[in-house]
Design a protein around this motif. Structure first.
Motif, PDB file in Angstrom:
ATOM      1  N   VAL A 104     -80.514  41.681 -10.766  1.00 19.63           N
ATOM      2  CA  VAL A 104     -80.329  42.280 -11.905  1.00 19.63           C
ATOM      3  C   VAL A 104     -81.596  42.392 -12.710  1.00 19.63           C
ATOM      4  N   LYS A 105     -82.461  43.353 -12.910  1.00 26.36           N
ATOM      5  CA  LYS A 105     -83.661  43.721 -13.617  1.00 26.36           C
ATOM      6  C   LYS A 105     -83.688  44.077 -15.105  1.00 26.36           C
ATOM      7  N   ALA A 107     -81.202  43.751 -18.571  1.00 21.41           N
ATOM      8  CA  ALA A 107     -79.962  42.852 -18.990  1.00 21.41           C
ATOM      9  C   ALA A 107     -78.958  44.237 -19.544  1.00 21.41           C
ATOM     10  N   GLY A 108     -77.710  43.880 -19.554  1.00 24.15           N
ATOM     11  CA  GLY A 108     -76.754  44.653 -20.223  1.00 24.15           C
ATOM     12  C   GLY A 108     -75.471  44.506 -19.464  1.00 24.15           C
ATOM     13  N   THR A 109     -74.554  45.458 -19.828  1.00 24.17           N
ATOM     14  CA  THR A 109     -73.297  45.111 -19.169  1.00 24.17           C
ATOM     15  C   THR A 109     -73.146  46.161 -18.015  1.00 24.17           C
ATOM     16  N   TYR A 110     -72.630  45.554 -16.824  1.00 21.77           N
ATOM     17  CA  TYR A 110     -72.477  46.379 -15.532  1.00 21.77           C
ATOM     18  C   TYR A 110     -71.174  46.368 -15.213  1.00 21.77           C
TER      19      TYR A 110
END
Length: 118
Positions: A104-105, A107-110
């Motif tokens: 995961v390069k 950041a955030g909600t996936y």
């Protein structure tokens, strides 16, 4: 009820601009995503049960049959699945598992989605 195997795993998030993409595995690489194509490497392991399966069992209670590598988790029918697993597929009472790593390069909600008919 049964007979038509399919499975797909996709994701969407900040690094996709909201588009749903096939989820890639970082495979054996050391911190760098694998080159395209193939975009990734997933290990597909096949197991069989001596008894009928009504739910996905704990893998400690089934027998390992074999494994193979696939670039995506994207099977549209039984023929696609058989092409990947080959002669290792039992005729009935089987379960499979995928193993891989994600990088995961951003950041955030996936959102991760898996779909299957079995």
């Amino acid at each position: 009820a049964g007979g038509g195997v399919y499975q797909t795993i996709t994701y969407s998030g900040p690094d996709t601009g909201g588009a749903r993409l096939y989820m890639r595995s970082a495979g054996d690489s050391a911190g760098e995503a694998p080159p395209l194509p193939p975009p990734s490497k997933w290990t597909l392991r096949m197991y069989r049960s001596r008894t009928p399966l009504a739910w996905t069992p704990n893998l400690a209670h089934v027998t390992f049959v074999g494994e193979t590598q696939v670039p995506f988790i994207d099977f549209h029918n039984l023929a696609d699945f058989k092409k990947a697993i080959g002669s290792k597929q039992p005729s009935s009472n089987y379960v499979w598992a995928f193993y891989g790593n994600l990088n995961v390069k951003v950041a955030g909600t996936y959102k991760f989605c898996t779909t299957s008919d079995d």
